[in-house]
Design an enzyme around this catalytic site. Structure first.
Site, PDB file in Angstrom:
ATOM      1  CG  HIS B  62      -0.569   9.293 -10.445  1.00  0.00           C
ATOM      2  ND1 HIS B  62      -1.717   9.569 -11.144  1.00  0.00           N
ATOM      3  CD2 HIS B  62      -0.083   8.154 -10.990  1.00  0.00           C
ATOM      4  CE1 HIS B  62      -1.914   8.655 -12.080  1.00  0.00           C
ATOM      5  NE2 HIS B  62      -0.925   7.775 -11.999  1.00  0.00           N
ATOM      6  CG  HIS B  64       2.696   3.921 -12.172  1.00  0.00           C
ATOM      7  ND1 HIS B  64       1.569   3.138 -12.107  1.00  0.00           N
ATOM      8  CD2 HIS B  64       2.295   5.106 -12.689  1.00  0.00           C
ATOM      9  CE1 HIS B  64       0.524   3.821 -12.575  1.00  0.00           C
ATOM     10  NE2 HIS B  64       0.941   5.022 -12.938  1.00  0.00           N
ATOM     11  CG  LEU B  65       6.955   3.208  -6.159  1.00  0.00           C
ATOM     12  CD1 LEU B  65       7.034   3.129  -4.638  1.00  0.00           C
ATOM     13  CD2 LEU B  65       8.097   4.065  -6.702  1.00  0.00           C
ATOM     14  NE  ARG B  66       6.072   0.642 -14.183  1.00  0.00           N
ATOM     15  CZ  ARG B  66       4.941   1.184 -14.639  1.00  0.00           C
ATOM     16  NH1 ARG B  66       3.773   0.771 -14.180  1.00  0.00           N
ATOM     17  NH2 ARG B  66       4.965   2.110 -15.572  1.00  0.00           N
ATOM     18  CG  ASP B 154      -3.227   5.107 -13.030  1.00  0.00           C
ATOM     19  OD1 ASP B 154      -3.906   5.963 -13.608  1.00  0.00           O
ATOM     20  OD2 ASP B 154      -1.982   5.103 -13.076  1.00  0.00           O
ATOM     21  CG  HIS B 181      -6.221   6.726 -16.296  1.00  0.00           C
ATOM     22  ND1 HIS B 181      -4.888   6.748 -16.624  1.00  0.00           N
ATOM     23  CD2 HIS B 181      -6.888   6.690 -17.475  1.00  0.00           C
ATOM     24  CE1 HIS B 181      -4.753   6.728 -17.948  1.00  0.00           C
ATOM     25  NE2 HIS B 181      -5.962   6.678 -18.492  1.00  0.00           N
ATOM     26  CG  HIS B 234      -3.030  11.287 -15.277  1.00  0.00           C
ATOM     27  ND1 HIS B 234      -4.296  10.981 -15.709  1.00  0.00           N
ATOM     28  CD2 HIS B 234      -2.450  10.113 -14.927  1.00  0.00           C
ATOM     29  CE1 HIS B 234      -4.459   9.674 -15.626  1.00  0.00           C
ATOM     30  NE2 HIS B 234      -3.376   9.130 -15.160  1.00  0.00           N
ATOM     31  CG  ASP B 307       1.324   9.081 -14.551  1.00  0.00           C
ATOM     32  OD1 ASP B 307       1.482   7.976 -14.002  1.00  0.00           O
ATOM     33  OD2 ASP B 307       0.658   9.235 -15.597  1.00  0.00           O
ATOM     34  CG  HIS B 311       7.258   1.739 -19.303  1.00  0.00           C
ATOM     35  ND1 HIS B 311       6.562   0.613 -18.949  1.00  0.00           N
ATOM     36  CD2 HIS B 311       6.370   2.754 -19.258  1.00  0.00           C
ATOM     37  CE1 HIS B 311       5.298   0.931 -18.701  1.00  0.00           C
ATOM     38  NE2 HIS B 311       5.156   2.229 -18.876  1.00  0.00           N
TER      39      HIS B 311
HETATM   40 ZN   LIG Z   1      -3.055   7.068 -15.214  1.00  0.00          ZN
END
Ligand SMILES: [Zn+2]
Lengths: 323, 434
Positions: B62, B64-66, B154, B181, B234, B307, B311
């Site tokens: 899990h 996030h590579l954006r 997600d 999620h 999560h 996770d 940001h």
């Molecule tokens: Zn999530």
């Protein structure tokens, strides 16, 4: 050095006593023919009001002017945040002009805390943040009760009736009144007065929750009615204003039965016939007019007290601490 | 041939624990044997692991590579750099990119970028619904063919139960997994932290635990109905752990993960509106943390997932309710989990299993890469050599991610992946990128 008034949370009893005492002095100023004193001459107060407000903004403005401060008002429509600038950038720009005090009203809980964290040399006064706190209102309510009872309110039973969950006025009053040693009852439907509010981790152990108006009012010395906002219907907190009023509207009749001795406060503006009936609002037990007068004196006291701490300039006050 | 000698191997899915030497040829484990029993030849590159733990490379299902779409927050290059520095040799990235990973093109783009970066193995997770909009089913078969290892919407939980049911049914054809999620957005409406006495005091709209629990309950029942595979992202509530435990007892194909931050923080960290601790699901209360720890220790919760949610500072330097949700995770997961081992919350075997072989099983990664998450003969040579006692500071310059949104910035970390290899290629040496 800096000091802020971010909320009642974090204040000590002595701080409230000092402000109440100073406010009583300020009140005398308001009764003079010439209502202006030079205390804050050369000081600058910026009122940054990102949410519409007439009462509180006018009160802070007049307070600053009576103390001879230079007062600048910035409202939501005039500010750059309308053009997409962040709150923090707006405040940093203002702070670069070295105001002594920045009075902030904002729709987001914690907005003044954000500013206090990043502004190094300006006192931040919370004039209402979202559904969090409205400390000057609670302090003026305490001042009102002090003037009515002839002493700092303590040992009283105060019933706060209405939309506590969304009320910053309620939060600050719960904290201030329980700090001063009063019992606080929160009265309203489970949707607006959830039982979590009576949990010791919320506001300590002087607070109880009541879903029956009669039970909540029983024998109260003070009844504080909160404004019920129409928007509450959209997220299902109330079926209708009528249904709310039927259960929780404070009328002279209800007060005679359950709390015949009680005085009544309302932070305004009032929805007559919803949370409060006109016979109460305009009746003998209403302290609403006294509240408005107290507002000015208390805000003068806040500005003077903060300016004094700032002026002292030597001792380091605690980060984000209250006055 | 490379030889990793003298280390203490912890390989819960394979050889178990002990002093083993590893021999690597063409990107795979050629042999693993008790220390000293095979003598490396003089041509072998010897990696001295004495005094270190030798682990299968960590697996994060899990992340996030954006990229594509928010490259100022993270790219596949920087994200995979953070991964390997954190000991992760495999990451599965969530589809909330721009555009969403709801087509073979985006999935292939991600895999291409990952190959270019040449660090960790990166597997895309495909969308369940087109645009994560919750209206039309995404092309699950096409996404599977394009290399997606699971499906998830997600951050945009699937509110339409009918869509969820059909997704589970369709995914069954590929033995696919729907990674959820769990949040009923009507119940968490506008919320920014756990609903509790604290949220009421702060005047922050709350996200009640029940918003998570009702969706977990729904998806467990849909797994029962369809025979499909549900993975719970999560987990954050005590009740959620209990629901997962019962689902497993009932023999359903439901798995679950927990993040390091939900294992070590409570909502009190929010303090006076500290956006560094704003995440979704929110930090909850002590009893939840206790239940999550217990559930992870006893295997109810299968694995740990970071996770990792990069940001930019501007999205966190705002009013609490307006701030973005999420924190970095790839470089802090291992030290946090090692802390739980030191505290006695987890055995080191369980901790390593939950970051390697058990994570792989949740998404059946062993079908793609036989032996992944283990160090047996034939496993990929994805290895993390860890000094569990090394103390270092997570200073800004050590963060490989493009973002800095971690409450651990400038904190002391205990434990470091000193050398990391992916398919036999050393990508981290001395705790620095090669
Ligand atoms: Zn999530």
């Amino acid at each position: 050095m800096r000091a802020h008034l971010l909320g009642i949370e974090g204040m000590r009893v002595e701080d409230i006593h000092t402000l109440l005492t100073n406010a009583m002095t300020m009140h005398e100023v308001s009764e003079r023919v010439i209502k202006k004193v030079p205390t804050l001459r050369g000081r600058t107060v910026i009122n940054l009001f990102m949410e519409p407000s007439t009462r509180t903004r006018t009160s802070f403005e007049l307070a600053g002017k009576r103390l001879s401060a230079d007062v600048v008002n910035i409202s939501e429509s005039a500010s750059s945040t309308k053009k997409g600038e962040s709150l923090l950038d707006t405040a940093i720009t203002l702070a670069s002009m070295s105001p002594d005090i920045l009075v902030v009203r904002h729709q987001a809980s914690g907005a003044p805390h954000l500013l206090a964290r990043y502004l190094s040399s300006t006192c931040v006064v919370n004039a209402g943040d979202g559904t969090h706190e409205h400390p000057s209102q609670a302090l003026l309510d305490c001042l009102t009760l002090m003037r009515h009872f002839g002493e700092i309110p303590t040992g009283k039973t105060v019933a706060i009736v209405g939309d506590v969950a969304h009320s910053r006025v309620a939060r600050s009053n719960i904290l201030a009144l329980s700090l001063l040693g009063n019992k606080v009852r929160l009265v309203g439907p489970p949707t607006l007065v959830p039982s979590d509010l009576a949990h010791p981790r919320c506001f300590g152990n002087r607070v109880t929750v009541h879903h029956s108006l009669g039970e909540g009012l029983k024998g109260a010395d003070v009844v504080m009615c909160l404004r019920l906002q129409r928007e509450r219907m959209t997220r299902f907190f109330i079926p209708s204003l009528e249904e709310y009023a039927r259960h929780y509207g404070v009328s002279e009749k209800v007060l005679r039965i359950h709390a015949p001795e009680a005085v009544v406060l309302h932070p305004g503006p009032m929805n007559r016939g919803v949370e409060i009936d006109s016979d109460v609002a305009d009746g003998e037990r209403s302290l609403v007019t006294l509240q408005v007068q107290s507002g000015l004196a208390m805000r003068m006291a806040i500005l003077v007290t903060l300016a004094a701490i700032r002026g002292a300039g030597t001792s380091e006050s605690s980060e984000g601490g209250a006055i | 041939m490379k030889a990793v000698v003298g280390g203490y191997v912890i390989d819960p899915g394979g050889v178990g624990e002990g002093a083993f030497d590893l021999f690597i040829e063409s990107g795979t484990v050629e042999a693993i044997a008790a220390h000293g029993t095979i003598v490396p030849s003089k041509d072998d590159e010897i990696i001295d692991a004495s005094g270190r733990w030798v682990l299968p490379g960590l697996i994060d299902i899990h992340t996030h590579l954006r990229e594509p779409g928010q490259e100022w927050k993270e790219t596949i290059d920087t994200g995979s750099a953070a991964a390997v520095l954190g000991g992760f040799t495999t990451v599965c990235c969530m589809p909330n990119t721009i555009p969403r990973t709801d087509s073979a093109e985006v999935a292939s783009y991600i895999r291409g970028k990952a190959a270019e970066a040449g660090r960790a193995r990166v597997y895309p997770i495909g969308a369940v619904s087109i645009g994560l909009a919750g209206v039309e089913l995404a092309p699950l078969s096409e996404l599977t063919a394009a290399g997606c290892v699971a499906f998830s919407d997600d951050g945009e939980p699937i509110s339409d139960s009918g869509l969820m049911r059909r997704a589970l049914e369709w995914a069954r054809m590929h033995d696919g997994i729907i990674s959820c999620h769990e949040e009923d957005k009507q119940l968490s409406h506008g919320g920014a932290m756990n609903e509790s006495p604290l949220s009421y005091r702060l005047g922050i709209p709350g996200m009640p635990r029940v918003a998570e629990d009702v969706m977990i309950a729904r998806d467990i029942e849909l797994a029962r109905l369809t025979g499909g595979r549900v993975h719970l992202c999560h987990l954050s509530t005590a009740r959620g752990v209990e629901l997962l435990r019962r689902a497993k007892n009932d023999g359903l194909r439901v798995t679950g993960e927990v993040t390091p931050h939900h294992l070590v923080f409570t909502e009190d960290k929010v303090g006076l509106y500290d956006t560094a601790y704003k995440m979704s699901p929110p930090l909850r209360e002590a009893e939840d943390v206790a239940a999550l720890r217990e559930g992870l220790a006893d295997g109810t919760i299968d694995c740990i997932a970071s996770d990792h949610a990069p940001h930019d500072p501007d999205s966190k330097r705002v009013e609490f309710v307006r701030a973005t949700f999420g924190i970095l995770g790839l470089q802090t997961t291992l030290p946090i989990i090692l802390g739980l081992v030191r505290e006695g919350v987890l055995t080191r075997t369980r901790a390593v299993a939950a970051m390697t072989v058990e994570a792989a099983k949740c998404f059946s990664l062993e079908k793609l890469v036989p032996g992944i998450g283990t160090l047996v003969k034939g496993s990929p040579a994805d290895i993390a050599i860890v000094d569990p006692d090394r103390i270092w500071t997570l200073s800004s310059d050590r963060i490989a991610s493009k973002s800095r949104n971690t409450p651990f910035l400038d904190s002391e970390m205990h434990g470091m992946a000193e050398l990391v290899m992916v398919a036999g290629k050393v990508v981290v040496r001395e705790g620095r990128l090669v």
